[in-house]
Design a protein around this motif. Sequence first.
Motif, PDB file in Angstrom:
ATOM      1  N   ASP A  24      -8.630  -3.775   6.504  1.00  0.00           N
ATOM      2  CA  ASP A  24      -7.809  -4.250   5.401  1.00  0.00           C
ATOM      3  C   ASP A  24      -7.044  -3.131   4.715  1.00  0.00           C
ATOM      4  O   ASP A  24      -5.995  -3.373   4.141  1.00  0.00           O
ATOM      5  CB  ASP A  24      -8.669  -4.984   4.375  1.00  0.00           C
ATOM      6  N   SER A  25      -7.575  -1.922   4.758  1.00  0.00           N
ATOM      7  CA  SER A  25      -6.893  -0.821   4.083  1.00  0.00           C
ATOM      8  C   SER A  25      -5.596  -0.428   4.798  1.00  0.00           C
ATOM      9  O   SER A  25      -4.822   0.351   4.264  1.00  0.00           O
ATOM     10  CB  SER A  25      -7.822   0.391   3.970  1.00  0.00           C
ATOM     11  N   HIS A  26      -5.338  -1.002   5.961  1.00  0.00           N
ATOM     12  CA  HIS A  26      -4.119  -0.706   6.714  1.00  0.00           C
ATOM     13  C   HIS A  26      -3.191  -1.906   6.795  1.00  0.00           C
ATOM     14  O   HIS A  26      -2.230  -1.880   7.543  1.00  0.00           O
ATOM     15  CB  HIS A  26      -4.468  -0.232   8.125  1.00  0.00           C
ATOM     16  N   SER A  27      -3.505  -2.963   6.045  1.00  0.00           N
ATOM     17  CA  SER A  27      -2.733  -4.197   6.105  1.00  0.00           C
ATOM     18  C   SER A  27      -2.533  -4.756   4.700  1.00  0.00           C
ATOM     19  O   SER A  27      -3.430  -4.665   3.862  1.00  0.00           O
ATOM     20  CB  SER A  27      -3.490  -5.230   6.954  1.00  0.00           C
ATOM     21  N   PRO A  28      -1.389  -5.376   4.450  1.00  0.00           N
ATOM     22  CA  PRO A  28      -1.197  -6.009   3.147  1.00  0.00           C
ATOM     23  C   PRO A  28      -1.896  -7.359   3.027  1.00  0.00           C
ATOM     24  O   PRO A  28      -1.879  -7.970   1.957  1.00  0.00           O
ATOM     25  CB  PRO A  28       0.321  -6.152   3.053  1.00  0.00           C
ATOM     26  N   VAL A  29      -2.522  -7.835   4.109  1.00  0.00           N
ATOM     27  CA  VAL A  29      -3.221  -9.111   4.053  1.00  0.00           C
ATOM     28  C   VAL A  29      -4.370  -9.001   3.066  1.00  0.00           C
ATOM     29  O   VAL A  29      -5.154  -8.058   3.105  1.00  0.00           O
ATOM     30  CB  VAL A  29      -3.738  -9.526   5.450  1.00  0.00           C
ATOM     31  N   GLY A  30      -4.444  -9.944   2.141  1.00  0.00           N
ATOM     32  CA  GLY A  30      -5.509  -9.955   1.150  1.00  0.00           C
ATOM     33  C   GLY A  30      -5.041 -10.579  -0.147  1.00  0.00           C
ATOM     34  O   GLY A  30      -3.980 -11.197  -0.225  1.00  0.00           O
ATOM     35  N   THR A  31      -5.845 -10.408  -1.178  1.00  0.00           N
ATOM     36  CA  THR A  31      -5.558 -10.970  -2.496  1.00  0.00           C
ATOM     37  C   THR A  31      -5.188  -9.835  -3.439  1.00  0.00           C
ATOM     38  O   THR A  31      -5.882  -8.822  -3.500  1.00  0.00           O
ATOM     39  CB  THR A  31      -6.787 -11.746  -3.022  1.00  0.00           C
ATOM     40  N   TRP A  32      -4.109 -10.042  -4.182  1.00  0.00           N
ATOM     41  CA  TRP A  32      -3.534  -8.986  -5.008  1.00  0.00           C
ATOM     42  C   TRP A  32      -3.307  -9.470  -6.432  1.00  0.00           C
ATOM     43  O   TRP A  32      -2.934 -10.622  -6.654  1.00  0.00           O
ATOM     44  CB  TRP A  32      -2.193  -8.527  -4.427  1.00  0.00           C
ATOM     45  N   ARG A  33      -3.474  -8.580  -7.384  1.00  0.00           N
ATOM     46  CA  ARG A  33      -3.208  -8.853  -8.795  1.00  0.00           C
ATOM     47  C   ARG A  33      -1.864  -8.237  -9.154  1.00  0.00           C
ATOM     48  O   ARG A  33      -1.682  -7.026  -9.085  1.00  0.00           O
ATOM     49  CB  ARG A  33      -4.310  -8.254  -9.668  1.00  0.00           C
ATOM     50  N   VAL A  95       7.664  -1.580   9.532  1.00  0.00           N
ATOM     51  CA  VAL A  95       8.578  -0.457   9.740  1.00  0.00           C
ATOM     52  C   VAL A  95       7.767   0.808   9.507  1.00  0.00           C
ATOM     53  O   VAL A  95       6.641   0.751   9.027  1.00  0.00           O
ATOM     54  CB  VAL A  95       9.801  -0.506   8.788  1.00  0.00           C
ATOM     55  N   SER A  96       8.334   1.931   9.816  1.00  0.00           N
ATOM     56  CA  SER A  96       7.636   3.193   9.652  1.00  0.00           C
ATOM     57  C   SER A  96       7.130   3.358   8.216  1.00  0.00           C
ATOM     58  O   SER A  96       7.923   3.315   7.274  1.00  0.00           O
ATOM     59  CB  SER A  96       8.562   4.349  10.019  1.00  0.00           C
ATOM     60  N   GLY A  97       5.830   3.492   8.052  1.00  0.00           N
ATOM     61  CA  GLY A  97       5.242   3.735   6.737  1.00  0.00           C
ATOM     62  C   GLY A  97       5.074   2.515   5.860  1.00  0.00           C
ATOM     63  O   GLY A  97       4.725   2.639   4.689  1.00  0.00           O
ATOM     64  N   GLY A  98       5.330   1.313   6.369  1.00  0.00           N
ATOM     65  CA  GLY A  98       5.169   0.118   5.544  1.00  0.00           C
ATOM     66  C   GLY A  98       5.772  -1.117   6.185  1.00  0.00           C
ATOM     67  O   GLY A  98       5.725  -1.283   7.403  1.00  0.00           O
ATOM     68  N   TRP A  99       6.372  -1.947   5.348  1.00  0.00           N
ATOM     69  CA  TRP A  99       6.945  -3.205   5.802  1.00  0.00           C
ATOM     70  C   TRP A  99       8.216  -3.478   5.019  1.00  0.00           C
ATOM     71  O   TRP A  99       8.351  -3.103   3.861  1.00  0.00           O
ATOM     72  CB  TRP A  99       5.980  -4.371   5.543  1.00  0.00           C
ATOM     73  N   ASN A 100       9.160  -4.160   5.659  1.00  0.00           N
ATOM     74  CA  ASN A 100      10.304  -4.729   4.973  1.00  0.00           C
ATOM     75  C   ASN A 100      10.015  -6.212   4.807  1.00  0.00           C
ATOM     76  O   ASN A 100       9.318  -6.810   5.639  1.00  0.00           O
ATOM     77  CB  ASN A 100      11.593  -4.536   5.774  1.00  0.00           C
ATOM     78  N   ALA A 101      10.542  -6.815   3.757  1.00  0.00           N
ATOM     79  CA  ALA A 101      10.274  -8.223   3.484  1.00  0.00           C
ATOM     80  C   ALA A 101      11.378  -8.799   2.619  1.00  0.00           C
ATOM     81  O   ALA A 101      12.276  -8.084   2.172  1.00  0.00           O
ATOM     82  CB  ALA A 101       8.924  -8.374   2.778  1.00  0.00           C
ATOM     83  N   GLY A 121      -5.292   4.387  -0.504  1.00  0.00           N
ATOM     84  CA  GLY A 121      -6.237   3.963   0.523  1.00  0.00           C
ATOM     85  C   GLY A 121      -6.262   2.463   0.754  1.00  0.00           C
ATOM     86  O   GLY A 121      -7.280   1.909   1.148  1.00  0.00           O
ATOM     87  N   GLY A 122      -5.142   1.771   0.495  1.00  0.00           N
ATOM     88  CA  GLY A 122      -5.065   0.332   0.704  1.00  0.00           C
ATOM     89  C   GLY A 122      -5.478  -0.485  -0.506  1.00  0.00           C
ATOM     90  O   GLY A 122      -5.500  -1.707  -0.451  1.00  0.00           O
ATOM     91  N   LYS A 123      -5.757   0.176  -1.628  1.00  0.00           N
ATOM     92  CA  LYS A 123      -6.180  -0.543  -2.837  1.00  0.00           C
ATOM     93  C   LYS A 123      -5.002  -0.968  -3.705  1.00  0.00           C
ATOM     94  O   LYS A 123      -5.168  -1.728  -4.650  1.00  0.00           O
ATOM     95  CB  LYS A 123      -7.132   0.319  -3.657  1.00  0.00           C
ATOM     96  N   ALA A 124      -3.812  -0.464  -3.399  1.00  0.00           N
ATOM     97  CA  ALA A 124      -2.617  -0.814  -4.163  1.00  0.00           C
ATOM     98  C   ALA A 124      -1.470  -1.096  -3.196  1.00  0.00           C
ATOM     99  O   ALA A 124      -1.407  -0.536  -2.103  1.00  0.00           O
ATOM    100  CB  ALA A 124      -2.242   0.317  -5.113  1.00  0.00           C
ATOM    101  N   LEU A 125      -0.594  -1.984  -3.606  1.00  0.00           N
ATOM    102  CA  LEU A 125       0.563  -2.354  -2.813  1.00  0.00           C
ATOM    103  C   LEU A 125       1.797  -2.083  -3.660  1.00  0.00           C
ATOM    104  O   LEU A 125       1.982  -2.682  -4.721  1.00  0.00           O
ATOM    105  CB  LEU A 125       0.486  -3.841  -2.448  1.00  0.00           C
ATOM    106  N   LYS A 126       2.628  -1.137  -3.223  1.00  0.00           N
ATOM    107  CA  LYS A 126       3.857  -0.796  -3.949  1.00  0.00           C
ATOM    108  C   LYS A 126       4.989  -1.621  -3.354  1.00  0.00           C
ATOM    109  O   LYS A 126       5.198  -1.620  -2.146  1.00  0.00           O
ATOM    110  CB  LYS A 126       4.156   0.691  -3.827  1.00  0.00           C
ATOM    111  N   ILE A 127       5.708  -2.312  -4.233  1.00  0.00           N
ATOM    112  CA  ILE A 127       6.807  -3.161  -3.803  1.00  0.00           C
ATOM    113  C   ILE A 127       8.060  -2.744  -4.558  1.00  0.00           C
ATOM    114  O   ILE A 127       8.074  -2.705  -5.786  1.00  0.00           O
ATOM    115  CB  ILE A 127       6.498  -4.650  -4.069  1.00  0.00           C
ATOM    116  N   ILE A 128       9.096  -2.408  -3.806  1.00  0.00           N
ATOM    117  CA  ILE A 128      10.382  -2.044  -4.393  1.00  0.00           C
ATOM    118  C   ILE A 128      11.391  -3.072  -3.899  1.00  0.00           C
ATOM    119  O   ILE A 128      11.549  -3.271  -2.691  1.00  0.00           O
ATOM    120  CB  ILE A 128      10.806  -0.622  -3.988  1.00  0.00           C
TER     121      ILE A 128
END
Length: 144
Positions: A24-33, A95-101, A121-128
């Motif tokens: 999970d620490s390598h994937s955005p799949v999961g539950t996020w606040r 994509v390299s280093g993350g995902w486009n969406a 370490g996969g505990k936060a998801l940065k979205i720009i």
Amino acid sequence: MAFRSTAAALLLTATLTVPAAAADSHSPVGTWRMLHPQTGAAHMIIEIADKNGELEGRIAELADGPADAVCWNCVGERKNQPLAGMVILWDVTPVSGGWNAVILRPATGMINGARIELENGGKALKIISGRGPLRVAQTWDRIE
């Protein structure tokens, strides 16, 4: 003998589930606040899931405001639809280093391209998302 078999089965199960949790620490799949951009308080709970090989994120629940809130700024089929359960993240491609969406910002009804990266370490998801002066950066916290 039954005790040893049960103990062995439990040990094997525990051993096999550890790598899945670590993945999970390598994937955005999961539950996020999602935190409110102005107050920093919990705003929404987002679930990102694999739907037939494609990732999508939907609002699982609203952490503040009325539970029956609707997307009054949205257009088209999302206009005045309940926020809870609404898909707000789709077309997620690695994509390299993350995902486009593509992301929907319910507060404005705007749909923008987004860059997603895991942090801490996969505990936060940065979205720009957005462009120029309308660019918005958010960090979502993983709910364990």
